[in-house]
Design an enzyme around this catalytic site. Sequence first.
Site, PDB file in Angstrom:
ATOM      1  N   HIS A  15      74.422 -32.947-131.036  1.00 61.22           N
ATOM      2  CA  HIS A  15      74.016 -32.542-129.690  1.00 61.22           C
ATOM      3  C   HIS A  15      75.209 -31.891-129.019  1.00 61.22           C
ATOM      4  O   HIS A  15      76.324 -31.894-129.546  1.00 61.22           O
ATOM      5  CB  HIS A  15      73.446 -33.707-128.867  1.00 61.22           C
ATOM      6  CG  HIS A  15      74.441 -34.720-128.414  1.00 61.22           C
ATOM      7  ND1 HIS A  15      74.346 -35.363-127.217  1.00 61.22           N
ATOM      8  CD2 HIS A  15      75.552 -35.217-128.991  1.00 61.22           C
ATOM      9  CE1 HIS A  15      75.344 -36.218-127.081  1.00 61.22           C
ATOM     10  NE2 HIS A  15      76.084 -36.154-128.149  1.00 61.22           N
ATOM     11  N   CYS A  26      82.602 -33.669-125.020  1.00 65.57           N
ATOM     12  CA  CYS A  26      81.162 -33.669-125.287  1.00 65.57           C
ATOM     13  C   CYS A  26      80.505 -32.323-124.995  1.00 65.57           C
ATOM     14  O   CYS A  26      79.334 -32.132-125.306  1.00 65.57           O
ATOM     15  CB  CYS A  26      80.478 -34.774-124.491  1.00 65.57           C
ATOM     16  SG  CYS A  26      80.994 -36.425-125.016  1.00 65.57           S
ATOM     17  N   HIS A  32      76.752 -37.502-134.168  1.00 60.67           N
ATOM     18  CA  HIS A  32      76.940 -38.952-134.175  1.00 60.67           C
ATOM     19  C   HIS A  32      76.084 -39.570-135.268  1.00 60.67           C
ATOM     20  O   HIS A  32      75.053 -39.021-135.653  1.00 60.67           O
ATOM     21  CB  HIS A  32      76.495 -39.574-132.844  1.00 60.67           C
ATOM     22  CG  HIS A  32      77.254 -39.107-131.663  1.00 60.67           C
ATOM     23  ND1 HIS A  32      78.549 -39.486-131.408  1.00 60.67           N
ATOM     24  CD2 HIS A  32      76.887 -38.277-130.645  1.00 60.67           C
ATOM     25  CE1 HIS A  32      78.956 -38.921-130.283  1.00 60.67           C
ATOM     26  NE2 HIS A  32      77.959 -38.174-129.802  1.00 60.67           N
ATOM     27  N   HIS A  70      69.174 -35.788-138.838  1.00 57.39           N
ATOM     28  CA  HIS A  70      69.762 -34.528-139.292  1.00 57.39           C
ATOM     29  C   HIS A  70      69.180 -33.322-138.558  1.00 57.39           C
ATOM     30  O   HIS A  70      68.893 -32.285-139.151  1.00 57.39           O
ATOM     31  CB  HIS A  70      69.653 -34.390-140.820  1.00 57.39           C
ATOM     32  CG  HIS A  70      70.591 -35.295-141.524  1.00 57.39           C
ATOM     33  ND1 HIS A  70      70.284 -36.625-141.741  1.00 57.39           N
ATOM     34  CD2 HIS A  70      71.818 -35.091-142.025  1.00 57.39           C
ATOM     35  CE1 HIS A  70      71.302 -37.197-142.367  1.00 57.39           C
ATOM     36  NE2 HIS A  70      72.253 -36.287-142.543  1.00 57.39           N
ATOM     37  N   GLU A 109      76.287 -44.394-129.971  1.00 54.32           N
ATOM     38  CA  GLU A 109      76.848 -43.188-130.590  1.00 54.32           C
ATOM     39  C   GLU A 109      78.040 -43.536-131.468  1.00 54.32           C
ATOM     40  O   GLU A 109      78.334 -42.829-132.415  1.00 54.32           O
ATOM     41  CB  GLU A 109      77.307 -42.199-129.521  1.00 54.32           C
ATOM     42  CG  GLU A 109      76.195 -41.594-128.715  1.00 54.32           C
ATOM     43  CD  GLU A 109      76.709 -40.602-127.689  1.00 54.32           C
ATOM     44  OE1 GLU A 109      77.928 -40.575-127.395  1.00 54.32           O
ATOM     45  OE2 GLU A 109      75.884 -39.838-127.166  1.00 54.32           O
TER      46      GLU A 109
END
Length: 119
Positions: A15, A26, A32, A70, A109
């Site tokens: 992400h 981030c 993660h 994935h 995470e």
Amino acid sequence: MMYRITKEFHLSASHQLDHLPADHQCARLHGHNYVVIVELAAENLNDDGFVRDYHDLSPLKRYIDETFDHRHLNDVFGHSKVTSEFLARHFYDWCKQRFPETSSVRVSETPKTWAEYRP
């Protein structure tokens, strides 16, 4: 007094929180190895002596594997605010519709960080 059970699920996904400042770690594309823990609770056990049979949660594993594992979560959800908190609420809502005993969902995470949604 409540009986509580939990089941853990795993997925790997990427992400990007691109709404954050460019120097925030981030804001960059990253991934993660997520851990999702679903908690179910009941005041009484069913006729088989369970809150719910763990096998009943198989649809959640399929949903996670087929929809999220994935994948790039920004693409899955169509926005860039896919945080652990967002995922915890998403999985809670999904589970609550199917398993009324759902009481909370936690998402990690990293081994040291957790977000939880518990109404």
